[in-house]
Design an enzyme around this catalytic site. Structure first.
Site, short mmCIF file in Angstrom:
data_model
loop_
_atom_site.label_atom_id
_atom_site.label_comp_id
_atom_site.label_asym_id
_atom_site.label_seq_id
_atom_site.Cartn_x
_atom_site.Cartn_y
_atom_site.Cartn_z
N GLY A 12 -8.36 -93.34 -3.69
CA GLY A 12 -9.81 -93.52 -3.68
C GLY A 12 -10.43 -93.76 -2.33
O GLY A 12 -11.54 -94.30 -2.24
N HIS A 106 -11.68 -80.10 -0.81
CA HIS A 106 -10.31 -79.59 -0.72
C HIS A 106 -9.82 -79.75 0.71
O HIS A 106 -10.55 -79.43 1.64
CB HIS A 106 -10.28 -78.11 -1.13
#
Length: 193
Positions: A12, A106
């Protein structure tokens, strides 16, 4: 105020950078309504709690249940979804419920090094093995295939194919993620109207 849900599978760090950015820039008009993870022990759930953001672990079955998932997102008033290290393919019912409103980051310059299984260190190892001299990030609106869809933003970093390890490439790419993801999200959401 636009509300986003963040879907994440891991530590996270991107969620934390987004939360910090939004806290420091309240004029952005964006709030993290909730965090959802497909991993029960993902540290992203702890990071969310530290920010006072509601967080939920959902099983594979729950994530595949349109009634449960869409009702939860509607309860939080979610306008858009941000994938921040989320490793599952988004189901079609969610794409239909949030058309052109799900964005992903990405850790490579798509269309290179994308597709099923190309995430995290798998990407950086592939970049290293190919002897690339640059890598970077791609922020894009998702579609029905892994790592496809409309590109919103790319940033690059130089890498030394001789001396940079996959871990060093990861560090360089993560710096780009942490610098650019939050402001790009805010700009994108403002454009949604």
């Amino acid at each position: 105020m636009k509300k986003i849900a963040i879907f994440a599978s891991g530590s996270g760090s991107n969620m934390q950078k987004i939360a910090e950015y939004l806290r420091e820039n309240p004029q952005a008009g964006v709030q993290i309504a909730c965090v959802i993870s497909d991993q029960p022990n993902a540290y992203v759930l702890e990071r969310a709690k530290n920010f006072g953001i509601p967080s939920h672990y959902l099983t594979r079955e729950e994530l595949g249940n349109p009634t449960l998932l869409i009702t939860m997102l509607q309860k939080y008033g979610v306008d858009a979804i941000v994938l921040a290290g989320y490793l599952r393919l988004i189901p079609e019912f969610l794409l239909d419920a949030y058309p052109q409103k799900i964005v992903n980051i990405h850790p490579a310059l798509l269309p290179k090094y994308g597709g099923k299984g190309m995430h995290g260190m798998n990407v950086h190892r592939a970049v290293k093995a190919a002897g690339e001299t640059t890598s970077g990030i791609t922020i894009h609106i998702i579609d029905r295939e892994y790592d496809r869809g409309t590109m919103l933003f790319q940033a690059t970093t130089e890498i030394d194919p001789t001396t940079d390890t996959a871990e060093e490439i990861q560090r360089k790419v993560m710096c780009l993620e942490h610098r650019h993801f939050a402001p790009v999200i805010v700009e994108w959401i403002r454009g949604l109207g």
